[in-house]
Design an enzyme around this catalytic site. Structure first.
Site, mmCIF file in Angstrom:
data_model
loop_
_atom_site.group_PDB
_atom_site.id
_atom_site.type_symbol
_atom_site.label_atom_id
_atom_site.label_comp_id
_atom_site.label_asym_id
_atom_site.label_seq_id
_atom_site.Cartn_x
_atom_site.Cartn_y
_atom_site.Cartn_z
ATOM 1 N N ASP A 475 0.723 -1.112 0.117
ATOM 2 C CA ASP A 475 0.069 0.084 -0.085
ATOM 3 C C ASP A 475 0.934 1.153 0.075
ATOM 4 O OD1 ASP A 475 0.847 -0.643 2.506
ATOM 5 O OD2 ASP A 475 -1.188 0.178 3.600
HETATM 6 C C1 LAN Z 1 4.101 -0.572 9.966
HETATM 7 C C2 LAN Z 1 3.757 0.642 9.703
HETATM 8 C C3 LAN Z 1 3.103 1.129 8.177
HETATM 9 C C4 LAN Z 1 2.037 0.013 7.995
HETATM 10 C C5 LAN Z 1 1.059 0.525 7.053
HETATM 11 C C6 LAN Z 1 1.701 1.181 5.669
HETATM 12 C C7 LAN Z 1 0.254 1.659 7.458
HETATM 13 C C8 LAN Z 1 -0.140 -0.579 6.725
HETATM 14 O O1 LAN Z 1 -1.005 -0.275 5.853
HETATM 15 C C9 LAN Z 1 0.792 -1.852 6.277
HETATM 16 C C10 LAN Z 1 1.660 -2.297 7.229
HETATM 17 C C11 LAN Z 1 2.502 -1.278 7.841
HETATM 18 C C12 LAN Z 1 3.669 -1.350 6.772
HETATM 19 C C13 LAN Z 1 3.369 -1.743 9.233
HETATM 20 C C14 LAN Z 1 3.482 -3.076 9.420
HETATM 21 C C15 LAN Z 1 4.312 -3.290 11.051
HETATM 22 C C16 LAN Z 1 5.141 -2.222 11.519
HETATM 23 C C17 LAN Z 1 6.257 -2.412 10.506
HETATM 24 C C18 LAN Z 1 4.161 -0.728 11.283
HETATM 25 C C19 LAN Z 1 3.238 -0.754 12.265
HETATM 26 C C20 LAN Z 1 5.535 -0.214 11.977
HETATM 27 C C21 LAN Z 1 5.955 -1.030 13.081
HETATM 28 C C22 LAN Z 1 5.353 -2.462 12.819
HETATM 29 C C23 LAN Z 1 6.611 -3.387 13.341
HETATM 30 C C24 LAN Z 1 6.037 -4.593 13.298
HETATM 31 C C25 LAN Z 1 7.067 -3.115 14.783
HETATM 32 C C26 LAN Z 1 8.029 -4.200 15.363
HETATM 33 C C27 LAN Z 1 7.401 -5.108 16.039
HETATM 34 C C28 LAN Z 1 7.309 -6.273 16.062
HETATM 35 C C29 LAN Z 1 6.144 -7.030 16.313
HETATM 36 C C30 LAN Z 1 8.245 -7.252 14.934
#
Ligand code: LAN
Length: 747
Positions: A475
């Site tokens: 996305d």
């Molecule tokens: C994110 C941030 C962005 C987010 C969007 C683009 C908003 C979403 O539409 C798809 C998923 C995504 C890319 C996403 C996935 C999970 C992330 C990377 C995070 C929320 C930012 C931090 C998180 C990550 C998993 C944090 C570390 C924790 C763990 C459990 C490994």
């Protein structure tokens, strides 16, 4: 208005192509010399900082990014000098003024390289991981950083003396033990009153033995827990044949990339040597006598306050097998597995220029690389240099960000919000700079090792943060593409990026579509749903597979519809087919009450906005059965209208995400209100007076300088952990006011 404190000014954000580094009293803008003064903090400055970064979590646990914003305003803010429209209707004039003021304020937060920076904190288990890595590798942070981290940790202690998983959360064992240990590693005395009370919290709630598995992992590294109390991570599973449904290449990339270095640490049983602090901590955080703890019995013990998902019987059974295997395992096979993992870790480090995919594997990879190659190795030094990319300073202290930032995401949204009406054309320089950043961030090459290490093809995609991080997201690619198209349409940029690059983006989006018609996050869904039964995390749900999500699907569908409008001849039939199965997925996800559940922000208003945006666009352009779309939009309107508060706004809390039930906030929230209105304005039949009430609410909440106050936390991941999106409070109100202007003024 910002009440700027003197010691905030000691910290300055240095940026370079989206990279964020906070420097203490830097002598220049040279990002590579940001540590020049970091050890020269005086006792006097430490005392002042403690005053200036005092933060009252009881008022609002969410900081307002005031350190960054006050500095940016001071150096960039200029009163608007363009030609604002002169309107006869005073309400319309007020609206135009408020939009211009909103954009003009927000423009001063834009970095010179074109992106919007901002606080991306929220989770409370990240900074402790980094501090543990710094402690076990004997690589302390400079004094100035340490002091700021202490302040942050203290500032987020709850009234009951514990800490949550995230800044808004109720106290948990994971949160409390991790922050407690962090403060001790930073040299805080155990008799410090805040720590005495925290210890009481820990002991009343059963002690650190009940910390969830990720906490057990970190404590084991510190030699504060015995590896025997940790369920085996079975490193040999990395040698499984790839066709097996449980081979980890099929896991959601975040789980894969975290369990990978964890398995390395487990295989090596990495633990630091005992020292007086560690010995003391063993008496501080356990209810039992450390020497008498029966470790294998602690493996599945989880404090009731932490437990969010329960280990499945299948996983328990598998643990029985893998734990027993530890007693008879083949040394040769173990070595083969560890060597493989190390190669994989190196590949991830190189592919991301040592930023890594996220804050958790960033920390654990650092520990592995230190163990494998030593503190003096080039690889370890590269790792340490990137620790700073994850730090952020706000008025609540220094935190670790949930990613190396949300640069591309925020910039793409900002550009679209600004350009929603013609008023955006009054800001050509801002749009041009945003475009430069978007152009720069598109991924232009593949890594030599991408196929070997299971990476989805990525040429033409966009990442969530920066090109250097470089993990493509479905996305984010869609948002990058939609923003590029919106900017092209504005006519504000010349030359534009080549058509072939837009086509590459389209190809990537197509390649990301799942069999169920939806789109997931970074990769295709690679395993059947039952794999979730192997989720060992206890605190997160749905982490094993990359699932299709409403929001991700909507973003991809929207961008494909837009590309068809601009380039009708590009893969016409394929795009049509893809859009229509995407729409079917969205329709299927709609709940009985007309809403959609949002997995990446709070919550029903967020996903409902995305879904409505996609469905209404499809309806306007004749993409799907008109009646079906109309019915679905009607239901969405009924849902949203039913949630409007008396003051005209909407408000949800993070509990919507974890409980999967709409949970109303006490006060209306500007971000939720903006999402609800963005959606409602697309549904023709909605009564304009309802929308007017919401618009009035947003205007009434705008501050004199064009900002909106920071309210509740907006982002989430894995249902249970919240994350800050500091710029949402500007982006979405601007967007929706601009849409209202367009609808009422431009027709
Ligand atoms: C994110 C941030 C962005 C987010 C969007 C683009 C908003 C979403 O539409 C798809 C998923 C995504 C890319 C996403 C996935 C999970 C992330 C990377 C995070 C929320 C930012 C931090 C998180 C990550 C998993 C944090 C570390 C924790 C763990 C459990 C490994």
């Amino acid at each position: 208005m910002l009440n700027v404190k003197p010691s905030w000014k000691n910290w300055q954000l240095l940026t370079e192509q989206g990279r964020h580094i906070w420097a203490f009293k830097p002598m220049s803008n040279d990002i590579n010399r940001h540590l020049q003064n970091a050890d020269n903090i005086s006792e006097q400055e430490i005392r002042l900082a403690a005053e200036d970064f005092k933060f009252d979590k009881q008022v609002n646990p969410n900081s307002g990014d005031k350190v960054f914003r006050s500095a940016a305003l001071e150096s960039n803010f200029q009163p608007f000098s363009g030609e604002a429209p002169v309107l006869t209707n005073p309400d319309q004039q007020k609206l135009a003024d408020s939009i211009i003021k909103g954009i003009n304020y927000f423009a001063s937060l834009q970095s010179a390289d074109g992106h919007w920076a901002g606080d991306y904190g929220g989770p409370l288990f990240l900074l402790p991981g980094l501090l543990i890595a710094s402690y076990v590798t004997s690589t302390p942070f400079p004094k100035a950083h340490q002091e700021m981290m202490k302040l942050y940790l203290f500032n987020h202690q709850n009234a009951d003396a514990g800490w949550g998983m995230h800044i808004e959360g109720e106290s948990t064992m994971f949160g409390t033990v991790m922050q407690y240990v962090s403060l001790r590693l930073l040299g805080v005395d155990k008799e410090e009153p805040a720590l005495v009370k925290a210890r009481e919290w820990i002991k009343t709630n059963g002690g650190a033995a009940g910390i969830p598995s990720w906490g057990k992992f970190y404590l084991s590294i510190l030699n504060l827990y015995d590896w025997q109390g940790f369920n085996s991570l079975f490193p040999e599973m990395w040698l499984f044949p790839k066709w097996l449904p449980i081979h980890p290449w099929r896991y959601w990339c975040h789980s894969r990339m975290v369990y990978l270095p964890m398995a390395y640490c487990y295989a090596q049983r990495i633990k630091m040597p005992e020292n007086p602090l560690i010995l003391s901590l063993r008496t501080e955080i356990y209810s039992e006598n450390y020497a008498e703890i029966n470790w294998p019995q602690q493996r599945n013990k989880v404090c009731a306050k932490d437990s969010y998902t329960v280990l499945s019987p299948i996983l328990k059974w598998m643990n029985l097998f893998t734990n027993s295997y530890e007693k008879i395992r083949s040394t040769w096979l173990r070595k083969k597995a560890t060597n493989y993992i190390l190669r994989y870790l190196n590949a991830e480090d190189q592919q991301t220029d040592y930023i890594n995919i996220g804050p958790v594997n960033k920390v654990i990879n650092s520990i592995c690389i230190w163990q494998a190659y030593g503190a003096e190795s080039e690889q370890f030094k590269q790792h340490v240099a990137r620790w700073f990319d994850y730090l952020w300073v706000a008025e609540d202290g220094m935190k670790m960000s949930g990613y190396n930032g949300s640069q591309l995401w925020d910039t793409a949204f900002s550009a679209r919000a600004i350009l929603e009406s013609d008023l955006g054309l009054l800001f050509p320089g801002i749009v041009q700079k945003a475009y430069q950043f978007i152009d720069h961030s598109q991924i232009k090459a593949e890594h030599p090792t991408h196929a070997e290490f299971f990476r989805h093809p990525m040429i033409g995609s966009w990442p969530f943060s920066t090109a250097e991080n470089g993990w493509p997201v479905a996305d984010c690619t869609a948002e990058g593409l939609s923003a590029s198209l919106a900017i092209h349409e504005s006519g504000l940029v010349k030359p534009t990026i080549e058509e072939s690059r837009l086509q590459q983006a389209v190809d990537i989006i197509l390649s990301y579509q799942n069999k169920d018609g939806g789109w997931a996050t970074y990769e295709l869904s690679r395993a059947p749903k039952w794999l979730e039964k192997l989720n060992p995390s206890e605190v997160f749900a749905d982490i094993m597979i990359d699932y299709s999500w409403t929001e991700c699907t909507a973003a991809c569908v929207i961008s494909l519809i837009e590309i068809q409008q601009t380039y009708p001849d590009y893969k016409t039939a394929e795009l049509k087919q893809s859009i229509s199965t995407g729409l079917a997925f969205i329709l299927k996800k709609q709940r009985q009450d007309g809403s959609w559940y949002g997995g990446w922000a709070v919550c029903f208003t967020y996903a409902t906005w995305f879904a409505v945006e996609a469905l209404s666009k499809a309806k306007a352009k004749g993409y799907y059965n008109d009646v079906t779309l109309a019915e679905s939009l009607q239901k969405a309107a009924v849902f949203l209208l039913g949630k409007q508060k008396i003051d005209g706004g909407w408000g949800e809390t993070f509990k919507s995400c974890s409980k999967l039930v709409y949970t109303e906030a006490v006060t209306s929230q500007v971000v939720n209100t903006a999402w609800a209105l963005l959606a409602l304005m697309l549904i023709k039949e909605v009564d304009i007076t309802v929308i007017n009430a919401g618009i009035n609410f947003l205007q009434s909440r705008q501050t004199a300088d064009g900002d909106w106050e920071q309210e509740n936390i907006s982002g989430v991941f894995n249902y249970n952990c919240m994350i800050t999106y500091a710029n949402y409070r500007n982006i979405f109100p601007i967007w929706v006011l601009n849409r209202y202007y367009k609808v009422t003024m431009q027709g």
